[in-house]
Design an enzyme around this catalytic site. Structure first.
Site, PDB file in Angstrom:
ATOM      1  N   HIS A   1       0.817  -1.220   0.000  1.00 21.63           N
ATOM      2  CA  HIS A   1       0.000   0.000   0.000  1.00 21.63           C
ATOM      3  C   HIS A   1       0.851   1.270   0.000  1.00 21.63           C
ATOM      4  O   HIS A   1       0.290   2.373  -0.140  1.00 21.63           O
ATOM      5  CB  HIS A   1      -0.933   0.020   1.215  1.00 21.63           C
ATOM      6  CG  HIS A   1      -2.008  -1.016   1.171  1.00 21.63           C
ATOM      7  ND1 HIS A   1      -2.824  -1.201   0.081  1.00 21.63           N
ATOM      8  CD2 HIS A   1      -2.385  -1.952   2.091  1.00 21.63           C
ATOM      9  CE1 HIS A   1      -3.669  -2.194   0.323  1.00 21.63           C
ATOM     10  NE2 HIS A   1      -3.419  -2.677   1.536  1.00 21.63           N
TER      11      HIS A   1
ATOM     12  N   ASP B   1      -3.039 -10.263  -2.833  1.00 23.04           N
ATOM     13  CA  ASP B   1      -3.594  -9.884  -1.536  1.00 23.04           C
ATOM     14  C   ASP B   1      -5.071  -9.507  -1.727  1.00 23.04           C
ATOM     15  O   ASP B   1      -5.496  -9.138  -2.821  1.00 23.04           O
ATOM     16  CB  ASP B   1      -2.793  -8.695  -0.999  1.00 23.04           C
ATOM     17  CG  ASP B   1      -3.139  -8.335   0.423  1.00 23.04           C
ATOM     18  OD1 ASP B   1      -2.426  -8.799   1.332  1.00 23.04           O
ATOM     19  OD2 ASP B   1      -4.113  -7.582   0.641  1.00 23.04           O
TER      20      ASP B   1
ATOM     21  N   HIS C   1      -6.490  -6.924  -0.756  1.00 21.20           N
ATOM     22  CA  HIS C   1      -6.603  -5.482  -0.969  1.00 21.20           C
ATOM     23  C   HIS C   1      -5.764  -5.045  -2.162  1.00 21.20           C
ATOM     24  O   HIS C   1      -4.717  -5.630  -2.449  1.00 21.20           O
ATOM     25  CB  HIS C   1      -6.168  -4.728   0.290  1.00 21.20           C
ATOM     26  CG  HIS C   1      -6.906  -5.167   1.518  1.00 21.20           C
ATOM     27  ND1 HIS C   1      -6.427  -6.166   2.354  1.00 21.20           N
ATOM     28  CD2 HIS C   1      -8.094  -4.753   2.032  1.00 21.20           C
ATOM     29  CE1 HIS C   1      -7.294  -6.349   3.346  1.00 21.20           C
ATOM     30  NE2 HIS C   1      -8.305  -5.512   3.170  1.00 21.20           N
TER      31      HIS C   1
ATOM     32  N   ASP D   1      -4.945 -12.973   3.290  1.00 20.96           N
ATOM     33  CA  ASP D   1      -6.210 -12.406   3.747  1.00 20.96           C
ATOM     34  C   ASP D   1      -7.357 -12.683   2.777  1.00 20.96           C
ATOM     35  O   ASP D   1      -8.477 -12.227   2.997  1.00 20.96           O
ATOM     36  CB  ASP D   1      -6.081 -10.902   4.008  1.00 20.96           C
ATOM     37  CG  ASP D   1      -5.332 -10.165   2.915  1.00 20.96           C
ATOM     38  OD1 ASP D   1      -4.976 -10.791   1.891  1.00 20.96           O
ATOM     39  OD2 ASP D   1      -5.072  -8.957   3.084  1.00 20.96           O
TER      40      ASP D   1
END
Length: 578
Positions: A392, A426, A428, A515
């Protein structure tokens, strides 16, 4: 432990080093070879069919890049045979049984090429045929070794005829049927011998000599009865390390420990993953090396680096600072108070600054770069098991538990040696890689993630974001709905890998998040261990040099089984060879 690999070209520094070492061994061990022939080895590898013999170099090293032995193999695809030119070790190799494993790999390579047989020359073991009778014992030792694999000299031909009257040390032509139990016909062997004499020894063998030898080959072809071994009994299988994953762990990650309630990016994540991985025996752990901050500043705004270093150092021990003021205008006027300035560099209000965030993030970068370096040493697979994560972190912003973008820094580092693809799996969106490489065409960024309408970071990850300028078409987002099972996710992985294959990267980086799994506290999907195994197999089937960089995944109870499943699938499909 050692590994065996093929050097297909000489573009990487590790390959150049190993080819130079092979040339050194050739000079030391084979005094009859001309300097011109030894010097031509790199050209033979770059232009493998130049002499109608495809050159293939297999090297065995100690996993740390120290070459122990090598085999140089030639393949004549039009005739369908393989010729072992040399198999040798350096004077300082230290032994260790690598010769048997290397010869086994030569045989496997020849079979993979579809060769009808493996041929090579071996000096005579009869004292009267040697210029020094003492040589016979050494030659007999070599022939004894090969007899264990069923390889024996072909007899009853004129192959050992001296080029000049009185010459000694004329080699036997040895034949290995590669376990097929077949003897070539005279017609087949004539083609093989003609190709060897004309293509390998064309400057030495006159047309008359070639005709003499070839015409002497008549059915039935005979191989010499075994002299040293009663029956073929190859050496026991020796485990080699080319399938091992180079593992680089941020062992100092736990200095960064946020104890506030609900902060899921905890030190227990790394231990849970290691508990699942280390018993598999698939990993070879190495310490991270220290890299200069210039590698970070090549990807991130140096102002971000300076801010994080200063802000973390200024935070009292045991305290955390969370950004809470986010400027919508006048970003150029940075407040003097670092607490207020944090919002100028952060995406969110839940990624803290504390005394240890900067050194832990720096160490994670070192791990990623060290793991990337193993790909430059021609390792097939490496894994940077790090926290804090990084995907991120954008060029000028940190957030999402991420401070520096480990994968992006590694990708920029590798891009000096060829094109790179980043696959982010991931839950996200990998907004950091997208932001950093959005205008570049040498690094393809692909992300499979929850749609930003419901998943962090909410403002990026839409499918219409494809890159800009030179990078247009080099960013692919595959946003998925809130409910996704393993089959649907695997279809998205397939789409991603189709685009990656089109890019034809030299290196692949996988941003791996767990995740996406069932019951992860930050996700909504339902992937299980079998789904991770299938994902690993699908990615491994590309057989690209691959660096895996750890990102999210926060249900510690299941992390070990997920990690084990992914890497078992990856290693199994990859095969450790490229």
């Amino acid at each position: 432990m050692f590994r065996i690999r093929q050097i297909a070209d000489t573009s990487l520094p590790s390959d150049q080093r190993d080819v130079a070492r092979v040339q050194q061994i050739l000079r030391e061990r084979f005094s009859g070879l001309s300097a011109e022939e030894i010097d031509a080895l790199p050209d033979r590898l770059r232009d493998p069919l130049r002499h109608r013999l495809r050159a293939m170099l297999l090297v065995a090293d100690d996993l740390r890049g120290h070459l122990k032995s090598f085999a140089l193999l030639s393949h004549a695809p039009d005739v369908g045979f393989a010729l072992l030119d040399f198999i040798a070790s350096g004077k300082d190799s230290g032994g260790g049984g690598g010769g048997g494993a290397l010869y086994e790999r030569v045989r496997e390579t020849a079979l993979g090429l579809g060769a009808t047989g493996l041929y090579f020359e071996c000096l005579p073991d009869e004292p009267e045929a040697c210029s020094d009778p003492a040589y016979a014992a050494e030659n007999a030792s070599r022939l004894r070794f090969y007899e264990r694999f069923g390889a024996r000299p072909i007899v009853g031909t004129a192959y050992e005829t001296p080029l000049n009257e009185g010459d000694l040390d004329m080699p036997h032509l040895v034949y290995d049927d590669l376990g097929r139990g077949e003897i070539p016909s005279a017609a087949e062997l004539r083609e093989v011998v003609r190709a060897i004499l004309e293509r390998k020894y064309g400057e030495l063998c006159s047309p008359e000599y070639v005709a003499l030898v070839v015409d002497s080959i008549q059915d039935p072809i005979q191989v010499r009865p075994a002299r040293y071994v009663k029956r073929a009994n190859p050496l026991p299988h020796i485990r080699t390390g080319e399938n091992l994953v180079a593992l680089v762990v941020n062992r100092k990650h736990d200095i960064h420990h946020i104890r506030e309630r609900g902060y899921v990016e905890a030190p227990a994540r790394v231990r849970a993953i290691l508990d699942g991985l280390l018993p598999t025996g698939l990993f070879w752990e190495q310490e991270p090396k220290a890299f200069p901050v210039s590698h970070i500043d090549a990807v991130h705004d140096p102002a971000l680096t300076r801010f994080l270093k200063a802000a973390c150092a200024a935070t009292p021990e045991g305290k955390s600072t969370y950004p809470y003021v986010f400027p919508l205008r006048n970003r150029a006027r940075l407040p003097k108070d670092l607490t207020y300035a944090a919002g100028y560099y952060c995406l969110d209000s839940f990624t803290p600054l504390n005394r240890n965030a900067f050194p832990a993030a720096r160490r994670a970068v070192d791990c990623a770069l060290t793991a990337a370096g193993f790909l430059l040493e021609s390792h097939s697979l490496s894994y940077a098991l790090v926290r804090p994560p990084g995907h991120h972190a954008e060029r000028s912003l940190f957030g999402g538990f991420c401070y520096f973008n480990n994968a992006a820094i590694a990708a920029h580092y590798l891009s000096e040696w060829g094109k790179v693809a980043i696959l982010d799996v991931d839950y996200h969106h990998g907004n950091g890689q997208q932001d950093i490489f959005y205008s570049r065409d040498d690094v393809l960024t692909v992300s499979i993630h929850g749609h930003p309408s419901f998943a962090y970071p909410f403002f990026s990850g839409f499918d219409e974001e494809i890159g800009e300028g030179p990078g247009e078409g080099y960013n692919l987002n595959l946003p998925l709905p809130e409910t996704v099972d393993g089959a649907k996710h695997l279809r998205a992985v397939g789409r991603a890998l189709e685009r990656i294959s089109q890019h034809e990267p030299r290196f692949l980086i996988v941003c791996l998040g767990y995740d996406t799994a069932r019951q992860d506290p930050t996700g909504t999907w339902t992937l299980g261990p079998k789904d991770f195994e299938h994902m690993g197999q699908t990615i491994g089937a590309l057989r690209l040099p691959t660096l895996v960089v750890q990102e999210g995944g926060y249900r510690t109870r299941s992390l070990g089984s997920l990690a084990r499943s992914f890497f078992e699938g990856l290693v199994d499909a990859h095969g450790g060879v490229y």
